[in-house]
Write an enzyme that holds these catalytic residues in place. Structure first.
Site, mmCIF file in Angstrom:
data_model
loop_
_atom_site.group_PDB
_atom_site.id
_atom_site.type_symbol
_atom_site.label_atom_id
_atom_site.label_comp_id
_atom_site.label_asym_id
_atom_site.label_seq_id
_atom_site.Cartn_x
_atom_site.Cartn_y
_atom_site.Cartn_z
ATOM 1 N N ASP A 99 0.805 -1.222 0.000
ATOM 2 C CA ASP A 99 0.000 0.000 0.000
ATOM 3 C C ASP A 99 0.835 1.268 0.000
ATOM 4 O O ASP A 99 0.382 2.328 0.423
ATOM 5 C CB ASP A 99 -0.912 -0.011 1.235
ATOM 6 C CG ASP A 99 -0.129 -0.340 2.503
ATOM 7 O OD1 ASP A 99 1.084 -0.102 2.512
ATOM 8 O OD2 ASP A 99 -0.741 -0.833 3.471
ATOM 9 N N GLU A 121 -0.375 -8.897 -1.687
ATOM 10 C CA GLU A 121 -0.937 -8.415 -0.404
ATOM 11 C C GLU A 121 -2.165 -7.528 -0.657
ATOM 12 O O GLU A 121 -2.300 -6.427 -0.120
ATOM 13 C CB GLU A 121 0.100 -7.655 0.425
ATOM 14 C CG GLU A 121 -0.240 -7.547 1.909
ATOM 15 C CD GLU A 121 0.783 -6.714 2.695
ATOM 16 O OE1 GLU A 121 0.993 -5.546 2.364
ATOM 17 O OE2 GLU A 121 1.380 -7.272 3.624
ATOM 18 N N GLU A 135 -1.979 4.997 3.308
ATOM 19 C CA GLU A 135 -1.981 3.611 2.817
ATOM 20 C C GLU A 135 -3.381 3.057 2.545
ATOM 21 O O GLU A 135 -3.571 2.285 1.606
ATOM 22 C CB GLU A 135 -1.226 2.704 3.798
ATOM 23 C CG GLU A 135 0.276 2.957 3.868
ATOM 24 C CD GLU A 135 0.669 4.095 4.806
ATOM 25 O OE1 GLU A 135 -0.240 4.707 5.421
ATOM 26 O OE2 GLU A 135 1.865 4.393 4.913
ATOM 27 N N HIS A 212 6.484 4.259 13.129
ATOM 28 C CA HIS A 212 6.810 5.174 12.019
ATOM 29 C C HIS A 212 5.608 5.736 11.264
ATOM 30 O O HIS A 212 5.772 6.484 10.306
ATOM 31 C CB HIS A 212 7.702 4.448 11.014
ATOM 32 C CG HIS A 212 6.965 3.407 10.218
ATOM 33 N ND1 HIS A 212 6.207 3.729 9.120
ATOM 34 C CD2 HIS A 212 6.833 2.090 10.371
ATOM 35 C CE1 HIS A 212 5.659 2.625 8.632
ATOM 36 N NE2 HIS A 212 6.018 1.618 9.372
ATOM 37 N N ARG A 214 2.696 7.680 9.453
ATOM 38 C CA ARG A 214 2.478 9.121 9.187
ATOM 39 C C ARG A 214 1.362 9.706 10.050
ATOM 40 O O ARG A 214 1.451 10.831 10.505
ATOM 41 C CB ARG A 214 2.108 9.314 7.711
ATOM 42 C CG ARG A 214 3.249 9.768 6.854
ATOM 43 C CD ARG A 214 2.760 10.164 5.463
ATOM 44 N NE ARG A 214 3.733 10.944 4.748
ATOM 45 C CZ ARG A 214 4.807 10.451 4.147
ATOM 46 N NH1 ARG A 214 5.054 9.160 4.177
ATOM 47 N NH2 ARG A 214 5.641 11.248 3.507
ATOM 48 N N HIS A 244 13.241 4.547 12.843
ATOM 49 C CA HIS A 244 13.011 4.824 11.414
ATOM 50 C C HIS A 244 13.673 6.155 11.044
ATOM 51 O O HIS A 244 13.720 7.066 11.854
ATOM 52 C CB HIS A 244 11.491 4.889 11.198
ATOM 53 C CG HIS A 244 11.080 4.854 9.754
ATOM 54 N ND1 HIS A 244 11.299 5.903 8.892
ATOM 55 C CD2 HIS A 244 10.450 3.906 9.028
ATOM 56 C CE1 HIS A 244 10.815 5.593 7.698
ATOM 57 N NE2 HIS A 244 10.300 4.381 7.746
HETATM 58 C C1 UD1 Z 1 6.903 4.596 3.725
HETATM 59 C C2 UD1 Z 1 5.505 4.206 3.238
HETATM 60 C C3 UD1 Z 1 4.758 3.434 4.323
HETATM 61 C C4 UD1 Z 1 5.592 2.253 4.827
HETATM 62 C C5 UD1 Z 1 6.964 2.754 5.256
HETATM 63 C C6 UD1 Z 1 7.843 1.586 5.636
HETATM 64 C C7 UD1 Z 1 4.289 5.727 1.717
HETATM 65 C C8 UD1 Z 1 3.504 6.965 1.594
HETATM 66 N N1 UD1 Z 1 4.746 5.425 2.947
HETATM 67 O O1 UD1 Z 1 6.742 5.512 4.784
HETATM 68 O O2 UD1 Z 1 3.544 2.954 3.800
HETATM 69 O O3 UD1 Z 1 4.930 1.684 5.913
HETATM 70 O O4 UD1 Z 1 7.591 3.434 4.156
HETATM 71 O O5 UD1 Z 1 8.974 1.992 6.331
HETATM 72 O O6 UD1 Z 1 4.514 5.064 0.750
HETATM 73 N N2 UD1 Z 1 14.359 8.141 4.918
HETATM 74 C C9 UD1 Z 1 15.742 8.123 4.808
HETATM 75 N N3 UD1 Z 1 16.325 6.987 4.309
HETATM 76 C C10 UD1 Z 1 15.626 5.884 3.953
HETATM 77 C C11 UD1 Z 1 14.240 5.912 4.090
HETATM 78 C C12 UD1 Z 1 13.618 7.049 4.569
HETATM 79 O O7 UD1 Z 1 16.403 9.087 5.129
HETATM 80 O O8 UD1 Z 1 16.239 4.898 3.530
HETATM 81 C C13 UD1 Z 1 13.705 9.381 5.422
HETATM 82 C C14 UD1 Z 1 13.745 10.504 4.360
HETATM 83 O O9 UD1 Z 1 13.912 11.738 4.996
HETATM 84 C C15 UD1 Z 1 12.370 10.392 3.704
HETATM 85 C C16 UD1 Z 1 11.525 10.037 4.924
HETATM 86 O O10 UD1 Z 1 12.312 9.133 5.684
HETATM 87 O O11 UD1 Z 1 11.983 11.577 3.068
HETATM 88 C C17 UD1 Z 1 10.160 9.473 4.635
HETATM 89 O O12 UD1 Z 1 10.187 8.409 3.728
HETATM 90 P P1 UD1 Z 1 8.798 7.959 3.010
HETATM 91 O O13 UD1 Z 1 9.064 6.761 2.179
HETATM 92 O O14 UD1 Z 1 8.168 9.114 2.352
HETATM 93 O O15 UD1 Z 1 7.857 7.631 4.234
HETATM 94 P P2 UD1 Z 1 7.902 6.463 5.280
HETATM 95 O O16 UD1 Z 1 7.423 7.054 6.548
HETATM 96 O O17 UD1 Z 1 9.213 5.803 5.238
HETATM 97 N N1 UDP Z 2 12.538 -4.298 9.993
HETATM 98 C C1 UDP Z 2 13.917 -4.481 9.917
HETATM 99 N N2 UDP Z 2 14.730 -3.681 10.653
HETATM 100 C C2 UDP Z 2 14.253 -2.711 11.469
HETATM 101 C C3 UDP Z 2 12.842 -2.538 11.553
HETATM 102 C C4 UDP Z 2 12.028 -3.339 10.796
HETATM 103 O O1 UDP Z 2 14.391 -5.362 9.197
HETATM 104 O O2 UDP Z 2 15.041 -2.022 12.115
HETATM 105 C C5 UDP Z 2 11.669 -5.117 9.139
HETATM 106 C C6 UDP Z 2 10.610 -5.913 9.864
HETATM 107 O O3 UDP Z 2 11.086 -7.209 10.168
HETATM 108 C C7 UDP Z 2 9.464 -5.931 8.868
HETATM 109 C C8 UDP Z 2 9.639 -4.678 8.062
HETATM 110 O O4 UDP Z 2 10.948 -4.210 8.330
HETATM 111 O O5 UDP Z 2 9.558 -7.029 7.960
HETATM 112 C C9 UDP Z 2 8.605 -3.666 8.431
HETATM 113 O O6 UDP Z 2 8.886 -2.463 7.850
HETATM 114 P P1 UDP Z 2 8.210 -1.102 8.326
HETATM 115 O O7 UDP Z 2 7.792 -1.218 9.754
HETATM 116 O O8 UDP Z 2 9.159 -0.034 7.954
HETATM 117 O O9 UDP Z 2 6.970 -0.963 7.358
HETATM 118 P P2 UDP Z 2 5.453 -1.501 7.409
HETATM 119 O O10 UDP Z 2 5.492 -2.972 7.478
HETATM 120 O O11 UDP Z 2 4.799 -0.850 8.588
HETATM 121 O O12 UDP Z 2 4.898 -0.990 6.128
#
Ligand code: UD1
Ligand code: UDP
Length: 372
Positions: A99, A121, A135, A212, A214, A244
């Protein structure tokens, strides 16, 4: 015979974990399938280790991530950069997962080019427009756009059917996260993290924390942090929290939770270390989707810090409890599990309502059966 050209599009940590077993399975059918991988780069540092672990080398990397990116940034950058590749390559099928905005934009790009999409999924719902945000709407719209729907559970199948999806296009497969989990747990692993190696898993109650979402930014995130700080007042507890990288998480967490001896704030962990901790910890405190699906495999009680969940199966099985984001309630529920052996025992039955480790095989079989 012409090979089926399948393009898997992924961008965030959970997509890599959940699509890796599918990509590995597609690769086993080289005689029939030409499998390629597009990484949008929605996450940058948080996916590299996972790609390596599952031996996935993306054919394209769109490198879209910006610091503190907005949904507009992610959506527009994904869509424009995907368009170029998909127009040129014209795959027979686009495969997406879950999602995220990467997943929805890839399906939308496919639709604009009349390329079918398979949704891994599919069918998870809270029916609450803003929870999780964005999502819930991403996945509802994905269902409208997708052509093949790979639903993990009976509940997900039911949701899709009620929305009028042709039953012939729905496949109940189990969740691919269980495939990933089983394949990783079966590999030999030695913990090399010095800090974690010094934690006394035998005599302390170790709580693994992630958060994490939003919709939790701001007030709810502060409330979650307040609860964690209070839980840490118990000297028998150790809290391990890989934080995160989202700045909206990093800021409040570092501000409120730094400096307490038994709260260990870490960088995001590699998958093997995280799975090791899932296996060794006492309980899990999370708002993560994937973690809700993994913890039951190890019989670890889950306190879910959200108001609603699309993963009701764990709640119904009695291994997860939905407690919301109010700090008092979080502390109360955690204390119950720390202090009452009965409450703990009730929630710590191993078994996984989300899958059996064969989802990827079923997905690839369904793709070949319907399109091959
Ligand atoms: C995203 C997904 C969410 C998922 C989550 C898993 C959307 C809208 N959100 O949310 O559904 O549950 O990923 O973790 O698709 N950042 C870094 N390095 C990284 C990753 C993230 O610095 O490797 C920081 C950056 O500042 C980035 C921010 O995190 O702009 C947000 O990343 P984003 O993918 O927009 O949102 P998530 O909260 O990670
Ligand atoms: N995970 C990981 N390292 C971490 C935190 C999470 O490998 O430090 C893995 C966890 O086992 C799971 C996935 O990341 O499979 C979940 O990701 P996240 O919580 O970012 O996203 P969501 O599932 O909520 O979309």
């Amino acid at each position: 015979m012409k090979k089926l050209k399948v393009f898997t599009v992924l961008g965030t940590r959970p997509e890599v974990i959940k699509l890796a077993p599918v990509i590995n399975e597609l690769e086993k059918h080289k005689e029939k399938i030409n499998s390629k991988v597009i990484l949008t780069g929605q996450h940058r540092s948080m996916v590299d280790q996972f790609l390596k672990l599952f031996n996935i080398k993306p054919d394209y990397d769109l490198d879209i991530m910006l610091k503190n990116q907005t949904l507009f940034d992610v959506s527009s950058r994904c869509l424009l950069r995907l368009a170029k590749i998909l127009e040129k390559e014209r795959p027979d099928l686009i495969l997406v997962e879950g999602d995220t905005t990467t997943a929805f934009m890839a399906a939308l790009a496919g639709f604009y080019l009349k390329i079918p999409t398979g949704h891994v999924e599919a069918g998870l719902r809270t029916f609450d427009k803003y929870r999780p945000f964005p999502e819930e709407i991403n996945r509802q719209l994905l269902t409208v756009v997708a052509d093949l729907h790979f639903a993990p559970t009976k509940k997900a199948v039911g949701n899709l059917r009620r929305e009028g999806i042709d039953p012939k296009r729905i496949y109940m497969t189990g969740n691919t996260v269980v495939d990933a989990l089983y394949s990783i747990s079966s590999r030999k692993y030695i913990l090399k993290n010095e800090l974690l190696n010094n934690i006394d898993f035998k005599n302390k109650k170790v709580i693994l924390v992630t958060a994490h979402r939003r919709e939790s930014f701001g007030g709810p995130m502060l409330s979650i942090c307040k609860a964690i700080r209070q839980i840490a007042d118990d000297p028998d507890v150790e809290l391990i929290y890989p934080v995160h990288l989202n700045p909206n998480v990093q800021k409040p967490v570092n501000k409120i939770l730094s400096g307490k001896k038994n709260i260990h704030l870490l960088d995001p962990l590699d998958y093997q270390t995280f799975v090791y901790l899932l296996r060794k910890c006492y309980l899990v405190l999370t708002d993560s989707g994937g973690v809700q699906e993994e913890a039951p495999a190890f019989g670890k009680p889950l306190i879910v810090m959200r108001e609603v969940t699309e993963r009701q199966e764990g709640v119904e099985a009695g291994v997860a409890k939905l407690v919301g984001m109010d700090s008092k309630r979080i502390v109360q529920e955690v204390e119950k599990l720390l202090k009452s052996p009965d409450s703990y025992k009730k929630m710590s039955r191993a078994g996984n309502p989300y899958g059996d480790g064969k989802a990827s095989k079923r997905i690839v079989r369904a793709i070949l059966g319907s399109m091959g």
